[in-house]
Design an enzyme around this catalytic site. Sequence first.
Site, short mmCIF file in Angstrom:
data_model
loop_
_atom_site.label_atom_id
_atom_site.label_comp_id
_atom_site.label_asym_id
_atom_site.label_seq_id
_atom_site.Cartn_x
_atom_site.Cartn_y
_atom_site.Cartn_z
CG ASP A 57 59.41 10.66 -30.81
OD1 ASP A 57 59.49 11.05 -29.63
OD2 ASP A 57 58.33 10.61 -31.44
CG ASP A 59 60.02 15.09 -29.61
OD1 ASP A 59 60.00 14.85 -30.83
OD2 ASP A 59 59.32 14.47 -28.78
CG ASP A 133 51.29 17.55 -22.93
OD1 ASP A 133 52.47 17.57 -22.53
OD2 ASP A 133 50.87 16.71 -23.76
P1 ATP Z 1 55.51 10.13 -27.27
O1 ATP Z 1 56.54 10.62 -28.27
O2 ATP Z 1 55.90 8.95 -26.49
O3 ATP Z 1 54.15 10.07 -27.86
P2 ATP Z 1 55.86 12.76 -26.21
O4 ATP Z 1 55.52 13.37 -24.86
O5 ATP Z 1 57.27 12.88 -26.66
O6 ATP Z 1 55.38 11.27 -26.16
P3 ATP Z 1 55.21 14.16 -28.61
O7 ATP Z 1 53.91 14.21 -29.34
O8 ATP Z 1 56.39 13.59 -29.27
O9 ATP Z 1 54.89 13.41 -27.25
O10 ATP Z 1 55.50 15.66 -28.15
C1 ATP Z 1 56.76 16.08 -27.65
C2 ATP Z 1 56.54 17.08 -26.52
O11 ATP Z 1 55.82 18.21 -27.00
C3 ATP Z 1 55.74 16.57 -25.34
O12 ATP Z 1 56.53 15.86 -24.42
C4 ATP Z 1 55.16 17.83 -24.77
O13 ATP Z 1 56.12 18.50 -23.99
C5 ATP Z 1 54.91 18.67 -26.00
N1 ATP Z 1 53.53 18.48 -26.52
C6 ATP Z 1 53.11 17.60 -27.47
N2 ATP Z 1 51.80 17.71 -27.71
C7 ATP Z 1 51.36 18.71 -26.92
C8 ATP Z 1 50.09 19.33 -26.72
N3 ATP Z 1 49.04 18.91 -27.40
N4 ATP Z 1 50.02 20.33 -25.83
C9 ATP Z 1 51.11 20.76 -25.15
N5 ATP Z 1 52.32 20.21 -25.29
C10 ATP Z 1 52.46 19.21 -26.16
MG MG Z 2 58.00 12.34 -28.54
#
Ligand code: ATP
Ligand code: MG
Length: 418
Positions: A57, A59, A133
């Site tokens: 995805d 973001d 994170d």
């Molecule tokens: P994926 O979509 O592959 O699971 P992602 O890193 O994009 O990985 P998402 O859950 O889509 O994960 O979150 C988007 C972004 O938001 C992350 O890259 C991170 O920067 C931030 N983020 C998400 N969850 C947290 C958290 N629990 N604490 C701090 N930052 C977070």
């Molecule tokens: Mg993501």
Amino acid sequence: MLNQNPITYQKSEHRLPVAEISPATKKIISKLVENGFEAYLVGGAIRDLLLGLHPKDFDIATDATPEDIKHIFKGKCRIIGRRFRLAHVYMGNSIYEVATFRGSDPGDRVMKKGQIIRDNVFGTVDQDAIRRDFTCNALYFDLQEETILDFAAGVHDLKKGELKLIGNPNQRFIEDPVRMLRAVRFHAKLGLALSAELRQQIINNRLHLTNVPTARLFDETVKMFHCGNMEIAYKELMELRLFEILFPVAAKIIPQQQQWHNLLLEAFSNTDHRLQNGLSVTPVFLTACVLWLEFIPLYHEVLNSGKNSHDALHEATTQVMINQREFLMIPKAIQNGVRQMWMLQIRFKKMFGKGVYSTLHHPRFRAAYDFLLLRNTIDEKLDQQSDFWTSIQNMSPEGIKSLIFGKKNKRQKINQEL
Ligand code: ATP
Ligand code: MG
């Protein structure tokens, strides 16, 4: 570690394949910028693109508030979340998460024993970066300039193949214990190393996970199941003692049964292969595999008390789900799927008569059959059942009829132990 002035990678300095960013993402960002806001592609998508992977995805982060975003995208936007309010923008068949920069001022951020219960304090991009994170998730891509803004040396860590948490791990894991599960997932999915220190900090902080709402824990567990490398994630969850928090009863039984441990590894690796080959997956399958060893003794206990197999199935499944509820909230639809998969394991023993048709045409047949084959890899008593349910799938209707109603078959009513 954090830089108020980010390291900026110019277009000529990075190899981010801009063409892979979805047109809708570009459209949303352009529209926010046209309206006078700052907006970037952020987080996992940049990380994945730099690693040569296809992001699942895209973001977006912006200084526009959720209300501003709603105003700009009119009917195509919904504000969601209480803990973390953000906007969902609908484009085509996809939903895009547009999050407002989080600030560093505690303001009305709601905390409970160090855990962030709600975070809707808005701020600037550099403040937003520090709230993220891992260093590799604090990357922002400016679409107009095609530059990467790196606030926490995430590009450097990615090049070194390391997953590094931003800030003090003890504090960050208490603030949001789910970050420990995310660490395992990114390690498994992306092959990024966790330092020995970070691993120890996860072990030390693991019990904070019990403070997380159990529905959120199940969502994270499903993301883990389907991260594409669950075999590695499982080994890591075991080593870091996180598996015992998600599935405490199973975690006690499995290590005592090496064969079952191997079976689970096989189940996880099958799911990994399915995902690599673009096949569909459902959380029902792995949930049923993980909890089966809890179910079986309970099932026999009810049977031994004189009840029939239908009641035993019902009571034992309900009991497993009640035991599990305190730790992971498994949604009703998944619970029903698991129950069906277990029911079919019992029905597979019946290889004669009309019931064969309803087993064969049951919507969960495929998943249940795959599970039977897995069980058969460690239990040769299931050879006959596996052979039967394998061959019947390729038989003509006449062949099936004579097989299941034939005299010979009727005589050998098979009654194997599960
Ligand atoms: P994926 O979509 O592959 O699971 P992602 O890193 O994009 O990985 P998402 O859950 O889509 O994960 O979150 C988007 C972004 O938001 C992350 O890259 C991170 O920067 C931030 N983020 C998400 N969850 C947290 C958290 N629990 N604490 C701090 N930052 C977070
Ligand atoms: Mg993501």
